[in-house]
Design a protein around this motif. Structure first.
Motif, PDB file in Angstrom:
ATOM      1  N   LYS A 143       7.064 -18.922  32.887  1.00  0.00           N
ATOM      2  CA  LYS A 143       6.372 -20.013  33.567  1.00  0.00           C
ATOM      3  C   LYS A 143       6.268 -19.668  35.040  1.00  0.00           C
ATOM      4  O   LYS A 143       7.274 -19.363  35.696  1.00  0.00           O
ATOM      5  CB  LYS A 143       7.116 -21.338  33.396  1.00  0.00           C
ATOM      6  CG  LYS A 143       6.434 -22.513  34.107  1.00  0.00           C
ATOM      7  CD  LYS A 143       7.161 -23.814  33.861  1.00  0.00           C
ATOM      8  CE  LYS A 143       6.537 -24.975  34.634  1.00  0.00           C
ATOM      9  NZ  LYS A 143       5.153 -25.267  34.236  1.00  0.00           N
ATOM     10  N   ARG A 149      11.844 -30.705  37.946  1.00  0.00           N
ATOM     11  CA  ARG A 149      10.921 -31.013  36.847  1.00  0.00           C
ATOM     12  C   ARG A 149      10.715 -29.795  35.947  1.00  0.00           C
ATOM     13  O   ARG A 149      10.679 -29.929  34.708  1.00  0.00           O
ATOM     14  CB  ARG A 149       9.577 -31.490  37.408  1.00  0.00           C
ATOM     15  CG  ARG A 149       9.642 -32.816  38.156  1.00  0.00           C
ATOM     16  CD  ARG A 149       8.250 -33.361  38.431  1.00  0.00           C
ATOM     17  NE  ARG A 149       7.480 -32.494  39.325  1.00  0.00           N
ATOM     18  CZ  ARG A 149       7.448 -32.625  40.648  1.00  0.00           C
ATOM     19  NH1 ARG A 149       8.151 -33.585  41.245  1.00  0.00           N
ATOM     20  NH2 ARG A 149       6.699 -31.814  41.383  1.00  0.00           N
ATOM     21  N   ASP A 150      10.576 -28.617  36.559  1.00  0.00           N
ATOM     22  CA  ASP A 150      10.333 -27.408  35.775  1.00  0.00           C
ATOM     23  C   ASP A 150      11.538 -27.030  34.919  1.00  0.00           C
ATOM     24  O   ASP A 150      11.384 -26.574  33.779  1.00  0.00           O
ATOM     25  CB  ASP A 150       9.978 -26.242  36.706  1.00  0.00           C
ATOM     26  CG  ASP A 150       8.579 -26.372  37.288  1.00  0.00           C
ATOM     27  OD1 ASP A 150       7.706 -26.929  36.600  1.00  0.00           O
ATOM     28  OD2 ASP A 150       8.363 -25.914  38.424  1.00  0.00           O
ATOM     29  N   SER A 167      11.584 -29.421  31.893  1.00  0.00           N
ATOM     30  CA  SER A 167      10.524 -29.226  30.902  1.00  0.00           C
ATOM     31  C   SER A 167      10.551 -27.841  30.262  1.00  0.00           C
ATOM     32  O   SER A 167      10.274 -27.695  29.068  1.00  0.00           O
ATOM     33  CB  SER A 167       9.154 -29.464  31.539  1.00  0.00           C
ATOM     34  OG  SER A 167       8.913 -28.516  32.579  1.00  0.00           O
ATOM     35  N   ARG A 171      13.270 -25.415  30.562  1.00  0.00           N
ATOM     36  CA  ARG A 171      14.632 -25.008  30.163  1.00  0.00           C
ATOM     37  C   ARG A 171      14.802 -23.484  30.218  1.00  0.00           C
ATOM     38  O   ARG A 171      15.029 -22.831  29.195  1.00  0.00           O
ATOM     39  CB  ARG A 171      14.968 -25.543  28.769  1.00  0.00           C
ATOM     40  CG  ARG A 171      14.932 -27.058  28.683  1.00  0.00           C
ATOM     41  CD  ARG A 171      15.397 -27.574  27.337  1.00  0.00           C
ATOM     42  NE  ARG A 171      15.346 -29.020  27.268  1.00  0.00           N
ATOM     43  CZ  ARG A 171      16.282 -29.843  27.739  1.00  0.00           C
ATOM     44  NH1 ARG A 171      17.352 -29.330  28.333  1.00  0.00           N
ATOM     45  NH2 ARG A 171      16.138 -31.152  27.632  1.00  0.00           N
TER      46      ARG A 171
END
Length: 262
Positions: free
Chosen positions: A76, A106-107, A110, A112
């Motif tokens: 990501k 947040r990252d 979402s 992990r």
């Protein structure tokens, strides 16, 4: 478009080519561009990688994502143009860092990640003490999330009038990151990218675009090859061969067009 990456890095291509470093750009639609991927990218590892940094990391991300995904590693890109720093330093970097920390929370929730990889940004402004404290905070955040942290030094780049007053912080940041890694007991790793780029941003080896700061497709591919080899050695997976990932569609990313890359 296909990038042929040799054992050492970039051979030829767009932007500032790194002499003796190994990547060649071929036209889109060539046979190798449409060649089927190997079964490697059908496998997955437990090395889900979250990529952090500024716009330099951003132009590296298309190649890095392609290389890691081809090797079965989920990726990501959480880099940020014009920001991305985690250093809670001076009045300039502090608001940028606060935004980064919010996005990171947040990252992590979402995505992990197993690995959080942070490339030191051009905005890591502050004292060496502030830099160490911020990298230690990032290390703790990674541990609390069940992940390990990889700190990567930035490539050498042009220190123009905008960056001159921050030259001291730019110089101290990688030293602070390495100190945090050394003191971590093996949960934080420091990758010194000067092994790839050298230390002179104006040298061909640095593979900077015409702006003297970012990389074109060639340099991004060379970085992806270097980084995935380091990461694979660290976490026990075999990186995909460049001919599996150094091709369309990522080479046509609009980031490179904005930089004037071929």
């Amino acid at each position: 478009m296909v990038l042929a990456v040799g054992a050492g890095g970039a051979l030829s291509g767009c932007g500032n080519d790194g002499a003796g470093t190994g990547v060649r750009v071929a036209p889109s639609g060539s046979a190798s561009a449409s060649a089927p991927r190997s079964g490697t990218d059908e496998k997955t590892t437990d090395t889900k990688t979250l990529w952090l940094g500024d716009s330099i990391a951003g132009v590296e991300a298309p190649a890095l994502g392609a290389a890691l995904k081809a090797g079965g590693v989920e990726f990501k890109n959480a880099s940020s143009d014009g920001g991305g720093t985690v250093v809670e330093g001076d009045k300039m970097s502090l608001p940028i860092a606060r935004s980064t920390w919010k996005a990171l929370g947040r990252d992590i929730a979402s995505f992990r990640p197993d690995v959080i990889a942070y490339q030191i940004t051009t905005y890591d402004w502050g004292t060496a003490r502030q830099q160490r404290a911020s990298y230690e905070k990032l290390a703790k955040t990674a541990r609390d999330a069940g992940a390990e942290l990889v700190l990567v030094s930035a490539p050498p780049y042009k220190v123009d009038d905008f960056y001159k007053k921050y030259a001291g912080a730019i110089k101290s940041a990688p030293k602070a990151a390495e100190e945090v890694a050394d003191a971590s007991g093996g949960t934080v790793h420091f990758y010194d990218a000067s092994a790839l780029w050298g230390t002179d941003g104006a040298a061909a080896k640095a593979q900077r675009a015409s702006d003297g700061i970012h990389s074109c497709q060639q340099g991004s591919a060379a970085f992806a090859k270097w980084f995935t080899e380091r990461l694979g050695k660290q976490y026990g997976f075999t990186p995909a061969a460049p001919d599996q990932w150094a091709k369309d569609p990522w080479v046509g990313d609009r980031r490179y067009a904005k930089l004037g890359c071929g």
